[in-house]
Design an enzyme around this catalytic site. Structure first.
Site, PDB file in Angstrom:
ATOM      1  N   LYS A 214       0.835  -1.216   0.000  1.00 25.58           N
ATOM      2  CA  LYS A 214       0.000   0.000   0.000  1.00 25.58           C
ATOM      3  C   LYS A 214       0.866   1.261   0.000  1.00 25.58           C
ATOM      4  CE  LYS A 214      -2.080  -1.174   3.805  1.00 25.58           C
ATOM      5  NZ  LYS A 214      -1.440  -2.482   4.015  1.00 25.58           N
TER       6      LYS A 214
ATOM      7  N   ASP B 229      -0.724   4.303   6.762  1.00 24.90           N
ATOM      8  CA  ASP B 229      -0.797   3.331   7.851  1.00 24.90           C
ATOM      9  C   ASP B 229      -2.113   3.407   8.619  1.00 24.90           C
ATOM     10  OD1 ASP B 229       0.299   1.164   9.335  1.00 24.90           O
ATOM     11  OD2 ASP B 229       0.647   2.556  10.987  1.00 24.90           O
TER      12      ASP B 229
ATOM     13  N   ARG C 284     -14.112  -8.447 -14.659  1.00 24.50           N
ATOM     14  CA  ARG C 284     -13.345  -7.987 -15.820  1.00 24.50           C
ATOM     15  C   ARG C 284     -14.089  -6.941 -16.643  1.00 24.50           C
ATOM     16  NH1 ARG C 284     -10.720 -13.088 -18.814  1.00 24.50           N
ATOM     17  NH2 ARG C 284      -9.654 -11.363 -19.851  1.00 24.50           N
TER      18      ARG C 284
END
Length: 312
Positions: free
Chosen positions: A160, A178, A244
């Protein structure tokens, strides 16, 4: 519910404290709405919410001016004895000494502002709604991408912070790394921010803590941002079916508010920053009325109908 000190309200709104001997640090506001006590000044106290900030505007001032001194003192006594958190006068109105004496006796701060009543009310309500909104803290990274608030979540160590750093290098802005504090400011809006202790910092495993503001400048950070989209990073699973086409939006929920959510499988060679940028742009297009998935579906449907006609 968290509370806000009256002293903080005074500093934020630049109010003039007419009774500085009263300890405003000890008086806590817990209600985001305010009240103009026009009915209370006439003697009607049924359903009176004494926990709200009380504002005396032009109408209330004119009404008080028509009363005798004895009647005004009686009004002040009734109002200030209700344990209200503070009383604010708009338009730089200076209350009479009898009111200040009664307020000092009951320990009620008397404040004054040079703003008009409407503007003062709007500013205080807007600020209190944010400060007193329901709040949670989650593990994630919040980035401003093309003006859209993108909350990146996933297991610890999945990448991340690295994705956020690449986005910052590409000109986007960091809000929090965080830990993200999420506030519900309305039924439609969630606002994210960073805890004071970690604001503008990113943790990169193997390198440590870096100061984004110092390295990339003030244009690379932002203190608050609405949360418009969630990107959920997860390990690639060959057995799982991933969306998709994107014909149907997926959502996640925070504090009762639904937010668009995309699950992005992590695999070597995938450029997460570009994927997140594309997701943000695509979200903006949808808000503007264009949906690429629906456009593709219409083209396929059109060609299928055209082929059927040609066969006939």
């Amino acid at each position: 519910m968290t509370g806000i000190r009256v002293s903080t309200l005074i500093d934020k709104m630049k109010l003039n404290n007419l009774l500085p001997t009263i300890h405003t640090d000890e008086i806590i506001l817990r209600h985001p709405d305010i009240n103009r006590p026009a009915l209370q000044l006439t003697g009607y106290y049924d359903h009176f919410d004494h926990e709200r900030v009380q504002i005396i505007g032009y109408v209330e001032q004119e009404y008080l001016g028509q009363l005798t001194e004895e009647q005004r003192v009686e009004c002040y006594e009734k109002l200030l004895s209700k344990n209200i958190p503070c009383l604010i006068f708009s338009r730089s109105y200076q209350p009479e000494q009898s009111l200040l004496d009664i307020a000092d006796r009951y320990g009620v701060p008397i404040l004054s502002s040079d703003k008009t009543t409407t503007n003062l009310m709007a500013e205080i309500i807007r600020w209190l709604q944010v400060q007193l909104a329901p709040t949670i803290s989650i593990h994630g990274v919040l980035v401003d991408v093309y003006g859209e608030g993108v909350l990146i979540t996933g297991e610890s160590g999945i990448g991340k912070s690295e994705a956020a750093l690449e986005l910052i290098r590409r000109g986007h802005r960091l809000v929090s790394d965080d830990v993200v504090e999420i506030r519900k400011v309305s039924d439609d809006t969630l606002v994210g921010s960073a805890p004071d202790i970690t604001r503008h910092f990113i943790e990169l495993r193997g390198i440590g803590i870096i100061d984004v503001k110092a390295l990339f400048g003030v244009g690379s950070v932002k203190n608050t941002q609405s949360i418009d989209m969630v990107i959920q990073l997860e390990d690639w699973n060959r057995e799982r079916e991933y969306d998709r086409l994107g014909l149907e939006d997926q959502y996640t929920e925070y504090l009762g508010n639904r937010v668009i959510c995309h699950s992005i499988p992590i695999r070597p060679g995938r450029n997460l920053a570009v994927i997140i940028e594309s997701a943000a742009i695509n979200y903006r297009q949808k808000k503007m009325g264009y949906n690429a998935a629906q456009e593709l579906y219409k083209r396929v449907e059109y060609n299928m109908k055209k082929g059927a006609v040609d066969i006939i």
